[in-house]
Design a protein around this motif. Sequence first.
Motif, PDB file in Angstrom:
ATOM      1  N   MET A 139     -59.303 -43.369  28.451  1.00  0.00           N
ATOM      2  CA  MET A 139     -58.049 -42.684  28.206  1.00  0.00           C
ATOM      3  C   MET A 139     -56.764 -42.938  28.797  1.00  0.00           C
ATOM      4  N   GLY A 140     -57.072 -43.507  30.117  1.00  0.00           N
ATOM      5  CA  GLY A 140     -55.865 -44.175  30.883  1.00  0.00           C
ATOM      6  C   GLY A 140     -55.185 -45.333  29.781  1.00  0.00           C
ATOM      7  N   GLU A 141     -56.132 -46.195  29.302  1.00  0.00           N
ATOM      8  CA  GLU A 141     -55.442 -47.116  28.358  1.00  0.00           C
ATOM      9  C   GLU A 141     -54.934 -46.714  27.067  1.00  0.00           C
ATOM     10  N   SER A 142     -55.396 -45.546  26.467  1.00  0.00           N
ATOM     11  CA  SER A 142     -54.868 -44.909  25.331  1.00  0.00           C
ATOM     12  C   SER A 142     -53.492 -44.281  25.887  1.00  0.00           C
ATOM     13  N   TYR A 143     -53.318 -43.742  26.751  1.00  0.00           N
ATOM     14  CA  TYR A 143     -52.168 -43.142  27.293  1.00  0.00           C
ATOM     15  C   TYR A 143     -51.021 -44.169  27.620  1.00  0.00           C
ATOM     16  N   GLN A 144     -51.437 -45.313  28.114  1.00  0.00           N
ATOM     17  CA  GLN A 144     -50.652 -46.369  28.419  1.00  0.00           C
ATOM     18  C   GLN A 144     -50.054 -46.852  27.018  1.00  0.00           C
ATOM     19  N   GLN A 145     -50.883 -47.038  26.220  1.00  0.00           N
ATOM     20  CA  GLN A 145     -50.620 -47.591  24.684  1.00  0.00           C
ATOM     21  C   GLN A 145     -49.572 -46.597  24.106  1.00  0.00           C
ATOM     22  N   VAL A 146     -49.954 -45.317  24.222  1.00  0.00           N
ATOM     23  CA  VAL A 146     -48.893 -44.589  23.355  1.00  0.00           C
ATOM     24  C   VAL A 146     -47.525 -44.382  24.218  1.00  0.00           C
ATOM     25  N   VAL A 147     -47.552 -44.587  25.415  1.00  0.00           N
ATOM     26  CA  VAL A 147     -46.331 -44.656  26.190  1.00  0.00           C
ATOM     27  C   VAL A 147     -45.547 -45.892  25.842  1.00  0.00           C
ATOM     28  N   GLU A 148     -46.016 -46.967  25.583  1.00  0.00           N
ATOM     29  CA  GLU A 148     -45.430 -48.243  25.130  1.00  0.00           C
ATOM     30  C   GLU A 148     -44.897 -48.057  23.736  1.00  0.00           C
ATOM     31  N   TRP A 149     -45.863 -47.519  23.002  1.00  0.00           N
ATOM     32  CA  TRP A 149     -45.348 -47.382  21.548  1.00  0.00           C
ATOM     33  C   TRP A 149     -44.098 -46.378  21.615  1.00  0.00           C
ATOM     34  N   THR A 150     -44.090 -45.313  22.420  1.00  0.00           N
ATOM     35  CA  THR A 150     -43.107 -44.399  22.335  1.00  0.00           C
ATOM     36  C   THR A 150     -41.850 -44.932  22.942  1.00  0.00           C
ATOM     37  N   ARG A 151     -41.784 -45.922  23.898  1.00  0.00           N
ATOM     38  CA  ARG A 151     -40.626 -46.291  24.592  1.00  0.00           C
ATOM     39  C   ARG A 151     -39.962 -47.359  23.566  1.00  0.00           C
ATOM     40  N   SER A 152     -40.804 -48.017  22.955  1.00  0.00           N
ATOM     41  CA  SER A 152     -40.342 -49.333  22.069  1.00  0.00           C
ATOM     42  C   SER A 152     -39.908 -48.746  20.735  1.00  0.00           C
ATOM     43  N   GLY A 153     -40.146 -47.284  20.547  1.00  0.00           N
ATOM     44  CA  GLY A 153     -39.878 -46.861  19.113  1.00  0.00           C
ATOM     45  C   GLY A 153     -40.771 -47.049  18.100  1.00  0.00           C
ATOM     46  N   ALA A 154     -41.958 -47.608  18.407  1.00  0.00           N
ATOM     47  CA  ALA A 154     -42.788 -47.939  17.344  1.00  0.00           C
ATOM     48  C   ALA A 154     -43.516 -46.736  16.775  1.00  0.00           C
ATOM     49  N   LEU A 155     -43.749 -45.469  17.773  1.00  0.00           N
ATOM     50  CA  LEU A 155     -44.247 -44.553  17.421  1.00  0.00           C
ATOM     51  C   LEU A 155     -42.983 -43.433  17.318  1.00  0.00           C
ATOM     52  N   THR A 156     -42.935 -42.684  16.358  1.00  0.00           N
ATOM     53  CA  THR A 156     -41.931 -41.623  16.539  1.00  0.00           C
ATOM     54  C   THR A 156     -42.454 -40.376  16.342  1.00  0.00           C
ATOM     55  N   PHE A 157     -41.769 -39.297  16.941  1.00  0.00           N
ATOM     56  CA  PHE A 157     -42.238 -37.729  16.939  1.00  0.00           C
ATOM     57  C   PHE A 157     -41.201 -36.987  16.175  1.00  0.00           C
ATOM     58  N   GLN A 158     -41.837 -36.059  15.423  1.00  0.00           N
ATOM     59  CA  GLN A 158     -40.963 -35.148  14.693  1.00  0.00           C
ATOM     60  C   GLN A 158     -41.247 -33.828  15.449  1.00  0.00           C
ATOM     61  N   ILE A 159     -40.128 -33.432  16.233  1.00  0.00           N
ATOM     62  CA  ILE A 159     -40.238 -32.071  16.787  1.00  0.00           C
ATOM     63  C   ILE A 159     -38.885 -31.243  16.415  1.00  0.00           C
ATOM     64  N   ASP A 160     -39.040 -29.971  16.690  1.00  0.00           N
ATOM     65  CA  ASP A 160     -38.028 -29.028  16.596  1.00  0.00           C
ATOM     66  C   ASP A 160     -37.844 -28.374  17.877  1.00  0.00           C
ATOM     67  N   ARG A 161     -36.542 -28.796  18.660  1.00  0.00           N
ATOM     68  CA  ARG A 161     -36.387 -28.169  19.888  1.00  0.00           C
ATOM     69  C   ARG A 161     -35.935 -26.742  19.747  1.00  0.00           C
ATOM     70  N   VAL A 162     -36.468 -25.823  20.473  1.00  0.00           N
ATOM     71  CA  VAL A 162     -36.107 -24.322  20.120  1.00  0.00           C
ATOM     72  C   VAL A 162     -35.993 -23.779  21.677  1.00  0.00           C
TER      73      VAL A 162
END
Length: 314
Positions: free
Chosen positions: A268-291
């Motif tokens: 779980m820790g490895e998955s979390y780190q992987q997602v953090v890295e992808w998020t920081r690098s912009g490899a992973l993008t998230f579609q959100i509506d701020r309300v």
Amino acid sequence: MKAAVLHEVGGVPRYEEFPDPVPADGEVVIDVLAAAVENVDKAVAAGTHYASAKYLGVLPMIPVFDGIGTLPDGTVVGFGNPRLPYGALAEKTVVPAGSYAPIPEGIDPAIATVMASAITALTMKTAAGLQPGETVLVQGATGVAGRLAIQVARLLGAGRIVATGRDDSQLAELDADAVVNTAVSDEELQQAYADAGGYDVVLDFLWGRPTEILLRALTPDEFAFGAPTRIIQTGESAGADLVVPASALRTSGVEIFGAARNLTPESMGESYQQVVEWTRSGALTFQIDRVPLSDIASAWQRTSSRGRRVVVQP
Ligand SMILES: NC(=O)c1ccc[n+]([C@@H]2O[C@H](COP(=O)([O-])OP(=O)(O)OC[C@H]3O[C@@H](n4cnc5c(N)ncnc54)[C@H](OP(=O)(O)O)[C@@H]3O)[C@@H](O)[C@H]2O)c1
């Protein structure tokens, strides 16, 4: 403080005053920065989730049971398990000491609320052992979690990605190699699954009717050396139950696992780190509506996500 307050089962939370939480021994007050509204929160509030009884026994209450906020010392954390009737849709909440973890620097708190869905997508690797080059079917790919799963499948080196949804215009937006619209007759859907196969890994956010028909498509009419298809159960947008005919397992090569398969604190820790890295690098993008919290009533009543997560920021 201001909060989104649920007064009755199946109601819509109202933006209003609510007493500030007062921490008991062993509790910490958190200033909330962001909280995502997910289907599961609506199901709990509607009384249709198995956890509803626990939460709705304390009405009026504040929905949503995790989020991002700041501790009294200013540390930004992801928190969970607030003491009822307090929830995350408020300016403040109260949680047991330790019921939080720091959010890494450089991660937007609103984005952090959605990272769990990307971690779920990584069960393609942890639960199903996805190998580069394999074919992935994402069931419910037009949703928030499904769109993240398509990105994750690409990042993990999937050779071919097949995506399902109910709306052709949304399916056309996806980075998929083939799409299957599930809003057709049972016979047409079975044929569409068969035409778009074979699948090595299925990440299943749907269950219910579409997955029953998928199983039919994966079951040969006569004995055959079926290629393995690893189905990972991750959600139930189309139904909580599934009829699995004996033949669907006996002759098909289908294997069904839960998303928690092989989950350990380390994985779980490895998955979390992987997602953090992808998020920081912009490899992973998230579609959100701020309300803003004051708009909770209309945000709560949205019926289609169109792949975007509502994130409430007090
Ligand atoms: N295990 C986990 O950690 C985890 C993490 C995230 C999500 N989930 C679960 O995964 C599921 C999806 O979550 P989400 O946030 O992505 O939801 P979402 O944004 O609302 O997307 C739901 C998806 O399911 C489709 N769908 C909804 N009802 C359907 C039906 N009756 N028949 C066929 N397709 C249907 C939607 O198609 P349209 O686009 O046509 O509406 C969309 O593709 C939920 O059950 C959620 O609880 C689990």
